[in-house]
Write an enzyme that holds these catalytic residues in place. Structure first.
Site, PDB file in Angstrom:
ATOM      1  CG  HIS A  97      -1.605  -1.068   1.222  1.00 46.23           C
ATOM      2  ND1 HIS A  97      -1.791  -2.127   2.383  1.00 46.23           N
ATOM      3  CD2 HIS A  97      -3.009  -1.198   0.959  1.00 46.23           C
ATOM      4  CE1 HIS A  97      -2.975  -2.772   2.101  1.00 46.23           C
ATOM      5  NE2 HIS A  97      -3.406  -2.460   1.388  1.00 46.23           N
ATOM      6  CD  GLU A 101       0.814  -3.728 -13.087  1.00 44.42           C
ATOM      7  OE1 GLU A 101       1.652  -4.624 -12.910  1.00 44.42           O
ATOM      8  OE2 GLU A 101       0.796  -2.723 -13.948  1.00 44.42           O
TER       9      GLU A 101
HETATM   10  P1  AMP Z   1      -6.459  -3.697  -0.298  1.00 40.74           P
HETATM   11  O1  AMP Z   1      -6.437  -2.980   0.918  1.00 40.74           O
HETATM   12  O2  AMP Z   1      -6.226  -5.168  -0.141  1.00 40.74           O
HETATM   13  O3  AMP Z   1      -7.968  -3.804  -0.741  1.00 40.74           O
HETATM   14  O4  AMP Z   1      -5.518  -3.065  -1.302  1.00 40.74           O
HETATM   15  C1  AMP Z   1      -5.648  -1.588  -1.637  1.00 40.74           C
HETATM   16  C2  AMP Z   1      -4.894  -1.265  -3.002  1.00 40.74           C
HETATM   17  O5  AMP Z   1      -3.421  -1.822  -2.548  1.00 40.74           O
HETATM   18  C3  AMP Z   1      -5.343  -2.206  -4.082  1.00 40.74           C
HETATM   19  O6  AMP Z   1      -5.445  -1.306  -5.264  1.00 40.74           O
HETATM   20  C4  AMP Z   1      -4.395  -3.339  -4.072  1.00 40.74           C
HETATM   21  O7  AMP Z   1      -4.397  -3.901  -5.527  1.00 40.74           O
HETATM   22  C5  AMP Z   1      -3.167  -2.649  -3.515  1.00 40.74           C
HETATM   23  N1  AMP Z   1      -2.092  -3.727  -3.271  1.00 40.74           N
HETATM   24  C6  AMP Z   1      -2.431  -4.686  -2.302  1.00 40.74           C
HETATM   25  N2  AMP Z   1      -1.396  -5.384  -2.094  1.00 40.74           N
HETATM   26  C7  AMP Z   1      -0.445  -4.835  -2.856  1.00 40.74           C
HETATM   27  C8  AMP Z   1       0.705  -5.222  -3.310  1.00 40.74           C
HETATM   28  N3  AMP Z   1       1.495  -6.350  -2.747  1.00 40.74           N
HETATM   29  N4  AMP Z   1       1.536  -4.555  -4.401  1.00 40.74           N
HETATM   30  C9  AMP Z   1       1.018  -3.368  -5.081  1.00 40.74           C
HETATM   31  N5  AMP Z   1      -0.139  -3.196  -4.768  1.00 40.74           N
HETATM   32  C10 AMP Z   1      -0.996  -3.848  -3.607  1.00 40.74           C
END
Ligand code: AMP
Length: 281
Positions: free
Chosen positions: A37, A149
């Site tokens: 994040h 991604e």
């Molecule tokens: P989430 O809190 O899991 O809904 O993720 C929030 C944002 O962070 C989304 O756009 C995810 O794709 C991105 N995200 C989560 N984990 C990663 C990661 N390991 N690398 C890049 N982006 C991430």
């Protein structure tokens, strides 16, 4: 760092800044923040005057109430991390501010992008994602919005969402951030047992090997090879491995050099569901 938990107050504040020409970069999250994040925030800081992070565990995108209940909630730690990377504004609404009573997900026509892979295994998931992202864009008025991604299918669906809703937001995809052993960072990783955490890098290792093999196989042969690898694994259970065109997420029977393809995977490590993907061509 300003923290708003009331939709109307956040909207008024940001609308005022936008009137003065301030550009807004938004990173929507569900909290339990990690370096993945924070890498999105870093990119947003370079490209916008004001960086906004939303933290909201969105009920309409969970088709399993147990998964919703167990989703990690670590607001204090999240705010400390956001402060440390100089985030400007955090939006942490309550569910009843984002949804009226008994409100369901809006139904979108994503042109089939939502019918495959995650969509096939998580009923109505992407309508829930689309519903909350549309509301967050309405409230927080971003010029640019950053998505990882890691959730590549979601990224393509959000791109489609903005063509449907005509919201004037540029959608920016950011690379997958990984632990040193290759496991894609995820808020769910903290719930893995020691044994499953040790096994989980196998997912990325298999994707890397598949990328190598893609030069000399058909998509079907490659999919079967990955299925076999997981069939022989003692404690990871494959849910799917699919090869699809990046643009429309349709499956393919041959690779050609004119398009971009990715391999998409979902794996159970115990009861924790992990997803990952890799560019193949
Ligand atoms: P989430 O809190 O899991 O809904 O993720 C929030 C944002 O962070 C989304 O756009 C995810 O794709 C991105 N995200 C989560 N984990 C990663 C990661 N390991 N690398 C890049 N982006 C991430």
């Amino acid at each position: 760092m300003k923290v708003f938990s009331v939709k109307e107050l956040a909207n008024n504040y940001i609308a005022g800044l936008k009137n003065n020409g301030t550009t807004i970069g938004l990173i929507p999250t569900m909290g339990a923040l990690h370096q993945g994040h924070l890498s999105l925030i870093q990119q947003a800081k370079e490209e916008n005057d004001l960086v906004v992070v939303s933290i909201f565990v969105n009920p309409t995108q969970f088709n399993n109430s147990d998964d919703l209940d167990k989703y990690p909630r670590t607001l204090e730690e999240d705010l400390a991390k956001l402060e440390s990377v100089h985030c400007d504004l955090v939006f942490t609404p309550e569910a009843n501010d984002m949804y009226s009573e008994n409100e369901k997900a809006e139904i979108f026509n994503f042109d089939g992008l939502d019918q495959v892979m995650e969509g096939a295994f998580r009923d109505n998931h992407f309508n829930g994602v689309g519903t909350i992202v549309k509301k967050l864009f309405e409230t927080l008025l971003p010029d640019n919005a950053y998505f990882g991604e890691k959730d590549f299918q979601q990224l393509q669906i959000i791109r489609k969402l903005t063509t449907i809703t005509k919201q004037p937001v540029k959608i920016i995809g950011c690379p997958i951030h990984r632990d040193p052993d290759g496991l894609a960072m995820s808020s769910r990783n903290m719930r893995l047992t020691k044994e499953h955490r040790e096994a989980a890098p196998f997912i990325h290792q298999t994707l890397l090997a598949a990328k190598e093999m893609a030069k000399n196989t058909t998509p079907k042969q490659l999919e079967n090879w990955v299925v076999d690898k997981f069939n022989n694994h003692p404690n990871l259970v494959l849910e799917y491995f699919s090869i699809a065109k990046e643009e429309d997420l349709k499956s393919i029977s041959t690779f050609n050099n004119h398009s971009k393809y990715r391999g998409f995977i979902a794996v159970f490590a115990g009861d924790i569901r992990l997803i990952d993907n890799i560019a193949l061509y």
